[in-house]
Design a protein around this motif. Sequence first.
Motif, PDB file in Angstrom:
ATOM      1  N   GLU A  62      15.328 -11.534 -44.044  1.00  0.00           N
ATOM      2  CA  GLU A  62      15.493 -11.248 -45.466  1.00  0.00           C
ATOM      3  C   GLU A  62      16.435 -12.244 -46.129  1.00  0.00           C
ATOM      4  OE1 GLU A  62      13.836  -8.934 -47.209  1.00  0.00           O
ATOM      5  OE2 GLU A  62      12.719  -8.520 -45.360  1.00  0.00           O
ATOM      6  N   ARG A  63      17.295 -12.864 -45.333  1.00  0.00           N
ATOM      7  CA  ARG A  63      18.301 -13.769 -45.888  1.00  0.00           C
ATOM      8  C   ARG A  63      18.035 -15.232 -45.522  1.00  0.00           C
ATOM      9  NH1 ARG A  63      23.810 -11.516 -43.734  1.00  0.00           N
ATOM     10  NH2 ARG A  63      24.667 -13.133 -45.116  1.00  0.00           N
ATOM     11  N   ILE A  64      16.985 -15.487 -44.761  1.00  0.00           N
ATOM     12  CA  ILE A  64      16.694 -16.853 -44.325  1.00  0.00           C
ATOM     13  C   ILE A  64      15.284 -17.240 -44.766  1.00  0.00           C
ATOM     14  CG2 ILE A  64      16.538 -18.445 -42.375  1.00  0.00           C
ATOM     15  CD1 ILE A  64      18.313 -16.482 -40.791  1.00  0.00           C
ATOM     16  N   SER A  65      15.170 -18.315 -45.524  1.00  0.00           N
ATOM     17  CA  SER A  65      13.878 -18.832 -45.975  1.00  0.00           C
ATOM     18  C   SER A  65      13.607 -20.155 -45.268  1.00  0.00           C
ATOM     19  CB  SER A  65      13.880 -19.055 -47.493  1.00  0.00           C
ATOM     20  OG  SER A  65      14.142 -17.847 -48.182  1.00  0.00           O
ATOM     21  N   VAL A  66      12.487 -20.223 -44.544  1.00  0.00           N
ATOM     22  CA  VAL A  66      12.118 -21.447 -43.820  1.00  0.00           C
ATOM     23  C   VAL A  66      10.909 -22.059 -44.514  1.00  0.00           C
ATOM     24  CG1 VAL A  66      11.446 -22.437 -41.612  1.00  0.00           C
ATOM     25  CG2 VAL A  66      12.965 -20.441 -41.666  1.00  0.00           C
ATOM     26  N   PHE A  67      11.021 -23.341 -44.870  1.00  0.00           N
ATOM     27  CA  PHE A  67       9.964 -24.030 -45.612  1.00  0.00           C
ATOM     28  C   PHE A  67       9.397 -25.189 -44.802  1.00  0.00           C
ATOM     29  CE2 PHE A  67       8.413 -27.240 -48.617  1.00  0.00           C
ATOM     30  CZ  PHE A  67       7.525 -26.476 -49.370  1.00  0.00           C
ATOM     31  N   ASP A  68       8.084 -25.249 -44.707  1.00  0.00           N
ATOM     32  CA  ASP A  68       7.379 -26.323 -44.011  1.00  0.00           C
ATOM     33  C   ASP A  68       7.148 -27.465 -44.995  1.00  0.00           C
ATOM     34  OD1 ASP A  68       5.641 -27.982 -42.650  1.00  0.00           O
ATOM     35  OD2 ASP A  68       4.182 -26.419 -42.174  1.00  0.00           O
ATOM     36  N   SER A  69       7.817 -28.598 -44.779  1.00  0.00           N
ATOM     37  CA  SER A  69       7.667 -29.737 -45.699  1.00  0.00           C
ATOM     38  C   SER A  69       6.297 -30.383 -45.602  1.00  0.00           C
ATOM     39  CB  SER A  69       8.738 -30.799 -45.411  1.00  0.00           C
ATOM     40  OG  SER A  69       8.460 -31.479 -44.188  1.00  0.00           O
ATOM     41  N   GLU A  70       5.560 -30.084 -44.538  1.00  0.00           N
ATOM     42  CA  GLU A  70       4.242 -30.666 -44.276  1.00  0.00           C
ATOM     43  C   GLU A  70       4.316 -32.186 -44.132  1.00  0.00           C
ATOM     44  OE1 GLU A  70       1.169 -29.219 -46.850  1.00  0.00           O
ATOM     45  OE2 GLU A  70       1.901 -27.152 -46.776  1.00  0.00           O
TER      46      GLU A  70
END
Length: 287
Positions: free
Chosen positions: A109-117
């Motif tokens: 809920e407090r960690i957002s992981v983003f795939d830069s691709e």
Amino acid sequence: MKIAVVTDSTSYIDRLYQEQNGIVTIPLNIIFEQDSYAELEEITTEEFYEKMRQTEIFPKTSQPAIGEVVKVFERLLQEYEEIVCVTLSSGISGSYQTFCTAAQMVDEERISVFDSEASCAKQAWYVYEAVRLRSEGKNSNEIIDYFEKMNDCIRAYFIADDLNHLQRGGRLSGVAALIGGLLQVKPILHFENKLIVPFEKIRTRKKAIKRIYELMQQDVDEGKNFHVCVVNGDCPTDGKEIVEEIKKQFTTHVLSVSESFFGPVIGSHLGPGALAITWYMRPEENE
């Protein structure tokens, strides 16, 4: 809101910038036979390319251990309210999934992981924007929403001097590498659907660079304003020449030109002599 910005080492962000902006970088690993090194922490880029020149052993790479990622997340959440994490493309590494799993184990809920691709300078653009948006008081959801708009605003093309490195590392099909080797083609490569694929097949390195300038000119002709980064793999002189040529050719619309490098992990797949040109058209500067 206190937000920690995390990335992996393949963004190759300047160390001073990281320190000044509190960016936490988790390293991937480069492996020569039985010896494993944390990228940029236990082996420098210069040391890596020197090893490449001295040995016929093809280095391997590995993602961070999930336990190490968990430790970093747990430590940061003792100080910060949220974490925004930017990883290299899930199409060429399992790191994204490792970071996602670690987030679930700690506090998703407090960690957002983003795939830069992508990786390298294109990956770094997201980190820079996370820092900027954080300073403007944006929360993690707003930052991720902004990221979703960025992909169409970034161009990234690169040239590998020897396609065998990509082929041996499993990042490019054997057929593509064979064709490139036989014809001495220097194809322009890019990320598509998270994978490294040929964009256009060009006969020579010089013509490939010229073609990337033409692609950049198309955005200039459309009135786009953008920031440019030139990336080199153990060929800094070539990188600087491209920087100077861009400054000479594109006197309007180019807002800044910077330099970066292919470190050990990405350098092991592209090999010495690789070059990339990437540019980012920030939405606010093109309204």
